[in-house]
Design a protein around this motif. Structure first.
Motif, PDB file in Angstrom:
ATOM      1  N   GLU A 268       6.627  52.260  66.804  1.00  0.00           N
ATOM      2  CA  GLU A 268       7.480  51.242  65.760  1.00  0.00           C
ATOM      3  C   GLU A 268       6.516  50.110  65.530  1.00  0.00           C
ATOM      4  OE1 GLU A 268      10.768  49.878  68.109  1.00  0.00           O
ATOM      5  OE2 GLU A 268      11.733  52.008  68.342  1.00  0.00           O
ATOM      6  N   GLU A 269       5.471  49.673  66.125  1.00  0.00           N
ATOM      7  CA  GLU A 269       4.609  48.605  65.737  1.00  0.00           C
ATOM      8  C   GLU A 269       3.832  49.519  64.446  1.00  0.00           C
ATOM      9  OE1 GLU A 269       4.147  46.529  69.853  1.00  0.00           O
ATOM     10  OE2 GLU A 269       2.195  47.549  69.136  1.00  0.00           O
ATOM     11  N   GLU A 272       5.864  49.019  61.321  1.00  0.00           N
ATOM     12  CA  GLU A 272       6.059  47.460  61.033  1.00  0.00           C
ATOM     13  C   GLU A 272       4.836  47.150  60.463  1.00  0.00           C
ATOM     14  OE1 GLU A 272       9.187  46.368  61.361  1.00  0.00           O
ATOM     15  OE2 GLU A 272       9.992  47.960  62.405  1.00  0.00           O
ATOM     16  N   ARG A 273       3.933  47.305  61.109  1.00  0.00           N
ATOM     17  CA  ARG A 273       2.456  46.761  60.732  1.00  0.00           C
ATOM     18  C   ARG A 273       1.930  47.396  59.097  1.00  0.00           C
ATOM     19  NH1 ARG A 273       0.048  47.939  65.445  1.00  0.00           N
ATOM     20  NH2 ARG A 273      -0.680  49.922  64.723  1.00  0.00           N
ATOM     21  N   PRO A 278      10.220  46.488  52.639  1.00  0.00           N
ATOM     22  CA  PRO A 278      11.333  46.837  53.746  1.00  0.00           C
ATOM     23  C   PRO A 278      11.995  48.284  53.285  1.00  0.00           C
ATOM     24  CG  PRO A 278      11.456  44.770  52.485  1.00  0.00           C
ATOM     25  CD  PRO A 278      10.135  45.227  52.121  1.00  0.00           C
ATOM     26  N   ARG A 281       9.807  51.122  54.435  1.00  0.00           N
ATOM     27  CA  ARG A 281       9.882  51.239  55.710  1.00  0.00           C
ATOM     28  C   ARG A 281      11.002  51.660  56.272  1.00  0.00           C
ATOM     29  NH1 ARG A 281      10.112  45.519  57.611  1.00  0.00           N
ATOM     30  NH2 ARG A 281       8.266  45.155  56.411  1.00  0.00           N
ATOM     31  N   ARG A 285      11.593  55.367  58.608  1.00  0.00           N
ATOM     32  CA  ARG A 285      12.051  55.064  59.997  1.00  0.00           C
ATOM     33  C   ARG A 285      12.857  56.256  60.554  1.00  0.00           C
ATOM     34  NH1 ARG A 285      11.955  50.232  62.980  1.00  0.00           N
ATOM     35  NH2 ARG A 285      11.952  49.323  60.780  1.00  0.00           N
TER      36      ARG A 285
END
Ligand code: NAP
Length: 489
Positions: A268-269, A272-273, A278, A281, A285
């Protein structure tokens, strides 16, 4: 029938000259077996490393761990070796062990029947061969899976499966589409981004990605390994690698484990990183837990997918047209080249070979519900027939070389009394098979692979078809066969 006075005459047929078939041949010859033949349907050795030659191919298991324990290699160029280097390693092994004379190239075994105390093999050249022992080293991900997409055959450009890469196909300056985002699709996107004029990645289901860098080994590091055999040996089973294997297996076999929670946090990190936009992203996901599908290891997929000439398309494929792919939102994506990174039929194993055991037992019928084998190696009623990396073996993010070596160690112990004439045939007993499979299925249902995603790990009943216990347990049971679990006659 095998006679104790003829024990040195026992004939072994190995099917497949990939990693595990080569391993079996080396070990048998070292152990003094004189009648060893490898049947290889292709013109070259190498199995998966021969069949896969797509740009960006590498093994995501550390190179020194993906090496025969008895043949360490100080020359690996990177932490995770590129595919062609691995293929060259196996070719070197064949040369060093002088195996070529015992390989029958371009010879596919089409049928294998146990009759009169021996195996009768029919090969594609029309010949019939006999063997006392068969080692099926036919691989796991071997039969390409072509997608059923309307209009696929109407595509006017070049279209091929990732495991059948067309090296004549131009990539530079072309509009390239890749269907599929498993380990293969992800490696392809990283390799083709910036080369193709435009690259479209068609994603049906998002994947979790673990970022692992792939640094080169410097000349000084390689020299240190060349100079010090102890250091080289340590590199093959380094403490850090064994710790990762242990951590990873704890994570996957127990979906409630702190190790899986840790893995989930790491992926998950990474998402995000790495992904600034968004909208992108969220497209990337996954709606399931980390490692439910085989975890993708990539230092640069997220970077590649954000390249200005690369597009991620998750609208779903409506159809293929002569000019390209039409997605469900009605948009046509024009393409010159279409790559099908759509995976493999992972449940085939030795099939399509027609294997017939005792009393006319057909493997295809025995496996009608799901393929199974005791400890991934032996099936009741199929004497002297052993598989390497057969059904239910550990096929996660591990070194399959390590797995095959452990299996070979076990099979070699079963062959010893056969060779000494103490018995003529051996296969797992039905009761032991049933107990193993019942326990395996119960444990498999508790693994992360059974937590609600679709993957090639799942059998037709939705049960993970893999080793569901720890790697330490695998090593332990592979140490010595329990002959009480076998029918020997
Ligand atoms: P895969 O993991 O089975 O992935 C197939 C991909 O194709 C998935 O993304 C799948 O989508 C997609 N797909 C299949 N049919 C489709 C259709 N009709 N429409 C749209 N998408 C479709 O295959 P793979 O990537 O070749 O990898 C297979 C295994 O090979 C790996 O898991 C790994 O064990 C091994 N491998 C290892 C390495 C390595 O570095 N060691 C490299 C490559 C491969 P869904 O997810 O929606 O089904």
């Amino acid at each position: 029938m095998i006679d104790s006075t003829q024990s040195s005459q026992l004939r072994v047929a190995i099917i497949g000259a990939g990693m595990s078939g080569i391993l079996a041949a080396i070990k048998l010859r070292e152990d003094g077996w004189q009648h060893v033949v490898i049947y290889e349907k292709a013109a070259r050795i190498g199995g998966t490393w021969r069949d896969n030659s797509y740009p960006g191919l590498s093994c995501d298991v550390p190179a020194h761990a993906y090496t025969y324990s008895f043949a360490p290699n100080a020359e690996w160029s990177r932490h995770m070796a590129p595919g062609p280097e691995i293929q060259a390693y196996f070719e070197r092994m064949v040369q060093q062990h002088d195996l070529a004379p015992c390989i029958r190239f371009n010879t596919e075994v089409t049928a294998c029947e146990w009759r009169g105390g021996a195996w009768h093999l029919a090969t594609s050249d029309g010949a019939l061969q006999e063997a006392d022992v068969v080692i099926a080293a036919t691989g796991v991900l071997h039969h390409p899976k072509y997608p059923q997409i309307p209009g696929l055959h109407s595509f006017a450009g070049q279209c091929f499966h990732s495991a059948r890469w067309d090296h004549g196909a131009e990539i530079e300056g072309q509009r390239v589409g890749v269907i599929g985002n498993g380990s293969t699709g992800a490696q392809l996107i990283s390799a083709l981004a910036g080369r193709a004029a435009h690259l479209s990645h068609f994603q049906r289901t998002a994947q979790w990605i673990l970022p692992v860098e792939n640094p080169v080994f410097t000349e000084a590091q390689k020299q240190a390994l060349r100079d010090d055999p102890v250091l080289l040996k340590q590199a093959q089973a380094s403490e850090s690698y064994l710790a990762i294997v242990d951590h990873f297996t704890r994570a996957v076999i127990d979906a409630e484990s702190p190790e899986l929670a840790h893995l989930q946090q790491a992926v998950e990190e990474n998402l995000e990183r790495s992904i600034a936009n968004p909208v992108l992203r969220e497209k990337l996901r996954p709606p399931y837990r980390a490692a439910c599908k085989r975890l993708i290891v990539s230092p640069d997929y997220y970077q590649a997918i954000q390249h200005p000439q690369v597009a991620l398309l998750n609208e779903g494929i409506e159809c293929v047209e002569p000019e390209g792919i039409r997605t469900r939102d009605g948009v046509l994506h024009p393409l010159d080249v279409l790559v099908l990174a759509t995976g493999f039929h992972a449940d085939r194993f030795v099939r399509d070979m027609n294997v017939v055991g005792q009393s006319g037992l057909k493997l295809n019928e025995v496996w009608a519900e799901r393929p199974f084998a005791y400890l991934a190696m032996s099936v009741p009623g199929f004497p002297n027939f052993f598989m390497l990396n057969g059904p239910s073996g550990p096929v996660g993010n591990f070194s399959l070389i390590d797995v095959a070596e452990a299996q070979w160690n076990y099979i070699a112990q079963l062959l010893q009394p056969l060779r000494q004439g103490r018995y003529q045939q051996i296969s797992v007993a039905q009761a032991a098979m049933n107990d193993y499979e019942t326990a395996r299925i119960a444990a498999a249902r508790k693994t992360v692979w059974a937590t609600g995603c679709n993957s090639w790990y799942l059998d037709a009943q939705g049960v993970p078809a893999t080793w569901p216990w720890s790697y330490a347990h695998f090593r332990e049971v592979m140490t010595t066969p329990n002959l009480a679990h076998f029918d020997c006659a």
